[in-house]
Structures are given as C-alpha cells and as structure tokens.
Design a protein around this motif. Structure first.
Motif, mmCIF file in Angstrom:
data_model
loop_
_atom_site.group_PDB
_atom_site.id
_atom_site.type_symbol
_atom_site.label_atom_id
_atom_site.label_comp_id
_atom_site.label_asym_id
_atom_site.label_seq_id
_atom_site.Cartn_x
_atom_site.Cartn_y
_atom_site.Cartn_z
ATOM 1 N N SER A 7 -51.426 18.135 1.599
ATOM 2 C CA SER A 7 -52.700 18.854 1.516
ATOM 3 C C SER A 7 -52.687 20.010 0.516
ATOM 4 O O SER A 7 -53.656 20.735 0.411
ATOM 5 N N GLU A 8 -51.595 20.199 -0.225
ATOM 6 C CA GLU A 8 -51.531 21.273 -1.218
ATOM 7 C C GLU A 8 -52.446 20.985 -2.392
ATOM 8 O O GLU A 8 -52.606 19.845 -2.821
ATOM 9 N N SER A 9 -53.022 22.042 -2.924
ATOM 10 C CA SER A 9 -53.894 21.913 -4.089
ATOM 11 C C SER A 9 -53.063 21.686 -5.346
ATOM 12 O O SER A 9 -51.947 22.189 -5.471
ATOM 13 N N VAL A 10 -53.622 20.940 -6.281
ATOM 14 C CA VAL A 10 -52.952 20.723 -7.561
ATOM 15 C C VAL A 10 -53.199 21.894 -8.511
ATOM 16 O O VAL A 10 -52.586 21.975 -9.573
ATOM 17 N N LEU A 11 -54.087 22.814 -8.123
ATOM 18 C CA LEU A 11 -54.403 23.978 -8.943
ATOM 19 C C LEU A 11 -53.808 25.226 -8.302
ATOM 20 O O LEU A 11 -54.067 25.531 -7.144
ATOM 21 N N LYS A 12 -53.000 25.940 -9.058
ATOM 22 C CA LYS A 12 -52.373 27.166 -8.567
ATOM 23 C C LYS A 12 -52.830 28.350 -9.413
ATOM 24 O O LYS A 12 -52.806 28.286 -10.646
ATOM 25 N N GLU A 49 -49.968 22.328 -18.830
ATOM 26 C CA GLU A 49 -50.243 22.618 -17.416
ATOM 27 C C GLU A 49 -50.970 23.929 -17.183
ATOM 28 O O GLU A 49 -51.592 24.114 -16.152
ATOM 29 N N GLU A 50 -50.877 24.875 -18.111
ATOM 30 C CA GLU A 50 -51.424 26.213 -17.877
ATOM 31 C C GLU A 50 -52.706 26.469 -18.650
ATOM 32 O O GLU A 50 -52.832 26.082 -19.815
ATOM 33 N N GLU A 79 -50.985 21.205 -11.476
ATOM 34 C CA GLU A 79 -49.750 20.484 -11.141
ATOM 35 C C GLU A 79 -50.003 19.027 -10.788
ATOM 36 O O GLU A 79 -49.142 18.371 -10.223
ATOM 37 N N GLY A 80 -51.171 18.516 -11.126
ATOM 38 C CA GLY A 80 -51.481 17.120 -10.862
ATOM 39 C C GLY A 80 -51.086 16.242 -12.033
ATOM 40 O O GLY A 80 -50.453 16.681 -12.999
#
Length: 124
Positions: A7-12, A49-50, A79-80
């Motif tokens: 359930s973690e988001s791919v966006l941090k 990624e950033e 992070e997807g």
C-alpha cells in the motif's frame, strides 16, 4: 507480500520549502474586497526519478494597494515503473495536492496583517 509494502505510494516527498514569500501594501485604504489571483505550477525533471515542483500563488486587490505572493517548492521522488501509464498524472496532480496545503497556510499567515482581513483559501 507484506500488506504495508503493497500500500506504499510510489511518490515520495523528500523536501518541501517555502521558496518565496512577499507582501506589499500601500497606506491607501483598501476599498474593495475583490481580489485577483493567479496560480502556476512548474515541474522540473532533475533525473529519471526526481522532480522539483514549484507552486506559486499571486494575489492582489483591484486597486493595486495590496499584493501577496507565495511559492512553495518540493523535491519528489517517483519510485514506480519508469514507463508507468500513471507516472505523468501522479507527478502533475499528486505533487500539487501535497504542496497546496502549505501554500494555503502560508498565504493566510502572510495576510494576517493589521487592518487587513486574512485571505483563507478553501481546501482542495
């Protein structure tokens, strides 16, 4: 598979800052409560990624006797999967949803001045 990991988001959000904050006002009386506003976003791709995302809100009254501007910026990591069909949508919309409450709060603090009604934006 661990349910929390699933359930973690791919966006941090790695970092969020108030990049710019300004308020200008003249001694003239503010007659009208009508405000003009402009909100813009800028997305800068740092690497694969950033992303640096800046959200800017400018507000002024119709007599040009008051002007406030706030820019909130965030550094985000996706992070997807690189070729995910949702990547563009997540970066363009979710980052703004994350930054907007900070922009909203800072604008209210900035306009809580003597002889001025604070500008309180509705939540989105």
């Amino acid at each position: 598979m661990d349910i929390l990991k699933k359930s973690e988001s791919v966006l941090k959000a790695k970092k969020i800052i108030i990049e710019n904050c300004s308020f200008n006002r003249t001694f003239d009386e503010i007659i009208s409560g009508e405000l003009e506003s402009k909100i813009t976003k800028k997305i800068e791709n740092i690497d694969e990624e950033e992303y640096k995302v800046a959200l800017q809100l400018s507000i002024k009254n119709s007599e040009n006797t008051m002007m406030a501007e706030v820019t909130v910026s965030g550094l985000f990591k996706f992070e997807g999967e690189e070729k995910s069909p949702y990547k563009k949508n997540i970066i363009e919309k979710n980052t703004v949803s994350i930054l907007f409450p900070y922009l909203r709060a800072q604008m209210t603090l900035l306009t809580a001045q003597p002889n001025l009604q604070p500008i309180v934006l509705p939540p989105i």
